[in-house]
Design an enzyme around this catalytic site. Structure first.
Site, short mmCIF file in Angstrom:
data_model
loop_
_atom_site.label_atom_id
_atom_site.label_comp_id
_atom_site.label_asym_id
_atom_site.label_seq_id
_atom_site.Cartn_x
_atom_site.Cartn_y
_atom_site.Cartn_z
N ASP A 1 44.45 31.89 41.52
CA ASP A 1 45.73 31.99 42.22
C ASP A 1 45.51 32.67 43.59
O ASP A 1 45.95 32.17 44.62
CB ASP A 1 46.71 32.82 41.38
CG ASP A 1 48.06 32.97 42.06
OD1 ASP A 1 48.56 31.97 42.61
OD2 ASP A 1 48.61 34.09 42.06
N TYR B 1 47.65 35.87 32.71
CA TYR B 1 49.00 35.30 32.82
C TYR B 1 49.68 35.19 31.45
O TYR B 1 50.90 35.20 31.36
CB TYR B 1 48.94 33.89 33.43
CG TYR B 1 49.03 33.85 34.93
CD1 TYR B 1 48.12 34.54 35.72
CD2 TYR B 1 50.02 33.11 35.57
CE1 TYR B 1 48.18 34.49 37.10
CE2 TYR B 1 50.10 33.05 36.95
CZ TYR B 1 49.18 33.73 37.71
OH TYR B 1 49.26 33.67 39.07
N LYS C 1 34.31 38.61 37.49
CA LYS C 1 34.14 40.04 37.81
C LYS C 1 33.29 40.64 36.69
O LYS C 1 33.70 41.58 35.99
CB LYS C 1 35.52 40.69 37.94
CG LYS C 1 35.50 42.13 38.42
CD LYS C 1 35.11 42.30 39.87
CE LYS C 1 35.06 43.78 40.24
NZ LYS C 1 34.50 44.01 41.61
N ASP D 1 45.21 30.81 47.76
CA ASP D 1 46.05 31.17 48.90
C ASP D 1 45.16 31.50 50.10
O ASP D 1 45.43 31.10 51.23
CB ASP D 1 46.94 32.40 48.59
CG ASP D 1 48.32 32.01 48.08
OD1 ASP D 1 48.42 30.99 47.37
OD2 ASP D 1 49.30 32.72 48.40
N ASP E 1 35.26 39.66 44.38
CA ASP E 1 35.47 40.39 45.65
C ASP E 1 34.55 39.83 46.74
O ASP E 1 34.95 39.60 47.88
CB ASP E 1 35.29 41.91 45.48
CG ASP E 1 34.04 42.30 44.70
OD1 ASP E 1 33.36 41.40 44.16
OD2 ASP E 1 33.73 43.50 44.65
C1 IPM Z 1 51.03 29.15 42.08
C2 IPM Z 1 52.18 30.11 42.04
C3 IPM Z 1 52.52 30.40 40.59
C4 IPM Z 1 51.32 31.05 39.95
C5 IPM Z 1 53.79 31.24 40.38
C6 IPM Z 1 54.98 30.65 41.07
C7 IPM Z 1 54.08 31.47 38.92
O1 IPM Z 1 51.87 31.28 42.75
O2 IPM Z 1 51.19 28.04 41.53
O3 IPM Z 1 49.99 29.46 42.65
O4 IPM Z 1 51.12 32.27 40.07
O5 IPM Z 1 50.56 30.33 39.30
MN MN Z 2 49.96 31.17 43.84
#
Ligand code: IPM
Ligand code: MN
Length: 362
Positions: A248, A141, A191, A252, A224
């Site tokens: 990240d 990042y 990884k 999700d 993975d």
């Molecule tokens: C998160 C979001 C952020 C990230 C974005 C909005 C920059 O996806 O907080 O997970 O990638 O960290």
């Molecule tokens: Mn995110």
């Protein structure tokens, strides 16, 4: 007086923040231990539209003079064509970096009444209670060099994954401390079969574990495989510690496994001021319609009370009230499934329900 800096942000941000703040007011009312003063500022696309930048100096100094930060969400298709430096996301990334918020705690826990909202079978989902500790201020990042330029006449994009030993040590410590307080197990995800940064990551995490946390069981997993294991048998995990990008993506995934991304809060720690935000985005498709699930934002307030103000009892009150609202059949669209006693409600209705439960149980 405790000062909270509030960034409602973009999309559904303002509507979920509104519910979360009124839950905070209710807690203030019923517990009476601490008074909160909140002040709002623009961040992300909203700030760009008003000021031409995703975060103003004023917003930054408000955050700096606060005791904690609450954030809704940033971004949306409206700002997709903007130059990179002024995209809404830059505001959030700058905030994390400036305040040294290197440890992002993302708990993924399944609420009993929501087991059937998960796309996975009930027997896989029941009892999931894991915590991802995502490194938040390093890795790909922020690594240099980065950018898109012409190299030998070819347009070429570049990002760099960089981790220095101290960055790995400090986030590993946070994960081990938390692991120690939970079931004593930490899984480090990398990884290391391909990336040198991951080889170093694995080595440093192992050393910190052996030296400082011999009582915590550490295992390593390739990312993975971890992505696969999260849907194959998610209950095997307790604390997961991983890099910025892997964290990240995996969070999700973990959120859907527990039912909905609209349920997961987060805490970003490491600096003087903690930042609390749901892990979901700005959901522009449902913004402004009163349909968004405010529970992740409300649970982020609970994390704030816990981690910034040591108000564990009040945090538990909020968590229990959320659980009770779900048990009473209240569901926003993202977690709705037809059933006896289940009713589909909007953002403010479920927020109201949480508040009423708080008032009733105290
Ligand atoms: C998160 C979001 C952020 C990230 C974005 C909005 C920059 O996806 O907080 O997970 O990638 O960290
Ligand atoms: Mn995110």
């Amino acid at each position: 007086m405790t000062r909270i800096c509030v960034f409602p942000g973009d999309g559904i941000g303002p509507e979920v923040v509104r519910e979360a703040l009124s839950v905070l007011r209710t807690v203030e009312e019923v517990s009476g231990t601490r008074r909160f003063e909140t002040e709002e500022e623009l961040l992300g696309g909203a700030s760009y539209d008003a000021h031409g930048v995703p975060m103003t100096e004023r917003a930054l100094s408000l955050a700096r003079s606060s005791d904690a930060i609450l954030l809704g969400a940033v971004g949306g298709p409206k700002w997709d064509q903007l130059p990179f430096e002024v995209r809404p996301e830059r505001g959030l990334l700058e905030l994390r970096k400036t305040f040294g918020l290197f440890a992002n705690l993302r708990p993924a826990k399944v609420y009993g009444p929501l087991v059937d909202a998960s796309p996975l079978r009930r027997e896989l989902v029941e009892g999931i209670d894991l915590l991802v500790v995502r490194e938040l201020t390093g890795g790909i990042y922020f690594g240099e060099p980065r950018g898109v330029r012409m190299i030998d006449g070819v347009e070429t994009g570049c990002n760099t994954e960089v981790y220095a030993r101290p960055e790995i040590e400090r986030v590993a410590r946070v994960a081990f401390e938390l692991g120690r307080k939970r079931t004593g197990r930490v899984t480090s995800v990398d990884k290391a079969n391909v990336l040198e940064t991951s080889v170093l990551w694995r080595k440093v995490v192992t050393e910190v574990g052996e030296r400082e946390f011999p009582d915590v069981a550490l295992s390593h997993m390739l990312v993975d495989n971890c992505a696969m294991q999260l849907v194959r048998s998610p209950r095997q995990f307790d604390v997961i510690v991983t890099t910025n990008l892997f964290g990240d993506i995996l969070t999700d995934e973990a959120s859907m496994v527990t039912g909905s991304i609209g349920m997961l809060p987060s805490a970003s720690l490491g600096g003087k001021v903690g930042l609390y935000e749901p892990i979901h985005g700005s959901a522009p498709d449902i913004a402004g319609k009163g349909l968004a699930n405010p529970l992740a934002m409300i649970l982020s307030v609970a994390m704030m009370l816990n981690y910034s103000f040591d108000m564990t009892e009040e945090a538990a009150l909020i968590e229990n009230a959320v659980g009770k609202a779900l048990a009473d059949g209240y569901r926003t669209g993202d977690i709705y499934r037809e059933g006896p006693g289940i009713r589909r409600v909007g953002t403010s209705e479920i927020g109201d329900k949480v508040r009423r439960i708080l008032l009733d149980t105290t």
